[in-house]
Design a protein around this motif. Sequence first.
Motif, mmCIF file in Angstrom:
data_model
loop_
_atom_site.group_PDB
_atom_site.id
_atom_site.type_symbol
_atom_site.label_atom_id
_atom_site.label_comp_id
_atom_site.label_asym_id
_atom_site.label_seq_id
_atom_site.Cartn_x
_atom_site.Cartn_y
_atom_site.Cartn_z
ATOM 1 N N ALA A 1 -20.973 -23.243 25.627
ATOM 2 C CA ALA A 1 -21.452 -24.621 25.539
ATOM 3 C C ALA A 1 -21.429 -25.120 24.091
ATOM 4 C CB ALA A 1 -22.864 -24.729 26.119
ATOM 5 N N ILE A 2 -21.858 -24.273 23.162
ATOM 6 C CA ILE A 2 -21.833 -24.669 21.748
ATOM 7 C C ILE A 2 -20.403 -24.924 21.291
ATOM 8 C CG2 ILE A 2 -22.271 -23.853 19.398
ATOM 9 C CD1 ILE A 2 -24.694 -22.338 20.530
ATOM 10 N N PHE A 3 -19.504 -24.033 21.661
ATOM 11 C CA PHE A 3 -18.095 -24.239 21.317
ATOM 12 C C PHE A 3 -17.572 -25.533 21.934
ATOM 13 C CE2 PHE A 3 -17.068 -19.444 20.738
ATOM 14 C CZ PHE A 3 -17.648 -19.488 19.478
ATOM 15 N N GLY A 4 -18.000 -25.824 23.175
ATOM 16 C CA GLY A 4 -17.537 -27.042 23.836
ATOM 17 C C GLY A 4 -18.019 -28.295 23.139
ATOM 18 N N VAL A 5 -19.291 -28.292 22.718
ATOM 19 C CA VAL A 5 -19.848 -29.463 22.024
ATOM 20 C C VAL A 5 -19.194 -29.636 20.667
ATOM 21 C CG1 VAL A 5 -21.932 -30.450 21.015
ATOM 22 C CG2 VAL A 5 -22.047 -29.365 23.263
ATOM 23 N N VAL A 6 -19.135 -28.560 19.886
ATOM 24 C CA VAL A 6 -18.567 -28.656 18.540
ATOM 25 C C VAL A 6 -17.072 -28.981 18.602
ATOM 26 C CG1 VAL A 6 -18.139 -27.431 16.373
ATOM 27 C CG2 VAL A 6 -20.289 -27.089 17.594
ATOM 28 N N GLY A 7 -16.364 -28.355 19.531
ATOM 29 C CA GLY A 7 -14.943 -28.651 19.673
ATOM 30 C C GLY A 7 -14.690 -30.093 20.066
ATOM 31 N N SER A 8 -15.512 -30.622 20.967
ATOM 32 C CA SER A 8 -15.381 -32.029 21.355
ATOM 33 C C SER A 8 -15.668 -32.948 20.180
ATOM 34 C CB SER A 8 -16.332 -32.348 22.517
ATOM 35 O OG SER A 8 -16.021 -31.582 23.667
ATOM 36 N N TRP A 9 -16.680 -32.585 19.384
ATOM 37 C CA TRP A 9 -16.991 -33.373 18.185
ATOM 38 C C TRP A 9 -15.826 -33.364 17.213
ATOM 39 C CZ3 TRP A 9 -17.497 -31.109 13.248
ATOM 40 C CH2 TRP A 9 -17.824 -32.022 12.225
ATOM 41 N N GLU A 10 -15.203 -32.214 17.029
ATOM 42 C CA GLU A 10 -14.081 -32.122 16.093
ATOM 43 C C GLU A 10 -12.906 -32.993 16.537
ATOM 44 O OE1 GLU A 10 -14.638 -27.610 14.256
ATOM 45 O OE2 GLU A 10 -13.178 -27.975 15.853
ATOM 46 N N VAL A 11 -12.570 -32.909 17.815
ATOM 47 C CA VAL A 11 -11.444 -33.713 18.301
ATOM 48 C C VAL A 11 -11.796 -35.192 18.255
ATOM 49 C CG1 VAL A 11 -9.897 -34.147 20.241
ATOM 50 C CG2 VAL A 11 -10.660 -31.815 19.759
ATOM 51 N N SER A 12 -13.025 -35.536 18.640
ATOM 52 C CA SER A 12 -13.451 -36.934 18.593
ATOM 53 C C SER A 12 -13.395 -37.468 17.177
ATOM 54 C CB SER A 12 -14.876 -37.049 19.156
ATOM 55 O OG SER A 12 -15.351 -38.374 19.059
ATOM 56 N N ARG A 13 -13.853 -36.661 16.226
ATOM 57 C CA ARG A 13 -13.825 -37.045 14.815
ATOM 58 C C ARG A 13 -12.388 -37.240 14.317
ATOM 59 N NH1 ARG A 13 -13.615 -33.219 10.689
ATOM 60 N NH2 ARG A 13 -14.200 -33.943 8.607
ATOM 61 N N ALA B 1 -20.626 -34.667 24.393
ATOM 62 C CA ALA B 1 -21.585 -33.595 24.108
ATOM 63 C C ALA B 1 -22.327 -33.172 25.374
ATOM 64 C CB ALA B 1 -22.570 -34.049 23.036
ATOM 65 N N VAL B 2 -22.703 -34.151 26.190
ATOM 66 C CA VAL B 2 -23.366 -33.838 27.461
ATOM 67 C C VAL B 2 -22.448 -32.988 28.333
ATOM 68 C CG1 VAL B 2 -24.252 -34.827 29.607
ATOM 69 C CG2 VAL B 2 -24.862 -35.862 27.404
ATOM 70 N N ALA B 3 -21.180 -33.359 28.396
ATOM 71 C CA ALA B 3 -20.205 -32.594 29.186
ATOM 72 C C ALA B 3 -20.020 -31.193 28.630
ATOM 73 C CB ALA B 3 -18.869 -33.327 29.209
#
Length: 310
Positions: A77-89, A104-106
């Motif tokens: 889950a942490i990897f999913g949130v941080v990875g999503s943040w990185e791609v979004s950024r 992040a919720v996903a």
Amino acid sequence: MANPTEPSEGAAGSPPEPTPDPGGLDAMTRRSRKSTRTQPSRAGRDLPAAIVVGLVLLAVVLTGLFWLPLAFVATVAIFGVVGSWEVSRALIGGGIDTPLVPLAVAGVALPFSAYYGGLEALGMAFTASALLVFLWRIIEGPAKSVPSIVASIFVLTWVPLLLSFAVLLLNEPDGHLLVTTMLLLVVSNDTFGYLVGVLFGKRPMAPKISPKKSWEGFAGSVAGATVVGIAAAVFLLDAPWWVGIPLAVATVVAATAGDLAESMVKRELGIKDMSNILPGHGGVMDRLDSVLFAIPVTYILTILLMPGAL
């Protein structure tokens, strides 16, 4: 009158005491030593930091796999949130605004849904996350909503959805061994591909996307991963030896495709790394690029090649 080109003398008629030369030999030696200490490896990374971070990540993942399953799910889950943040950024830098809160919720909802409810719950969580993105964009306003929604669904699929297949694998009998086998094959792909590519690589595989990746390195990845796959099938999975061959080949193809996919995205956005939060590694996505495509491939092949395993 004194000759201006000659050095002046002191009060006693003798040359003055020499003053320290900030640009002299001692300063040059200090700068050289400092440069040697801070010079990165040939791969362009801080090698000691990369090794330490890699060992820490490996310890966290293995602890969750073998002793604390919920800790593994939380790590995913942490990897999913941080990875999503990185791609979004990164996408924001390319002019595409993706809503971070639904992503992040996903990132949290998908792996935990997979752990507690299996494949069906994962599908429902993904659908709900996509609907949340739509609703979020409606509330924020219609400006550039279509590119934002499309990009958000892309991030949802690429990061938390693919990552959550690792949790599906973990849920099954001997799931920790299935995940371990997948990780071993991905590491084999990277290691043997790098070694053979450095020594014998001449023909680029995708020069416009990843110039350093060669067909010779790819062949080395297939050969090395096949050996590891056969050993894993026999000693870890208690399966026929030949199961390791298609599993290894498919994992190498998937891992290579994942690596090239991330390289293509980064080249399109004009960035070197997704972020710099992992010293010596770049970002979380720079470490997950090969793993993301390999996880669902391992899940599907396990169903096809080892029907009793799932």
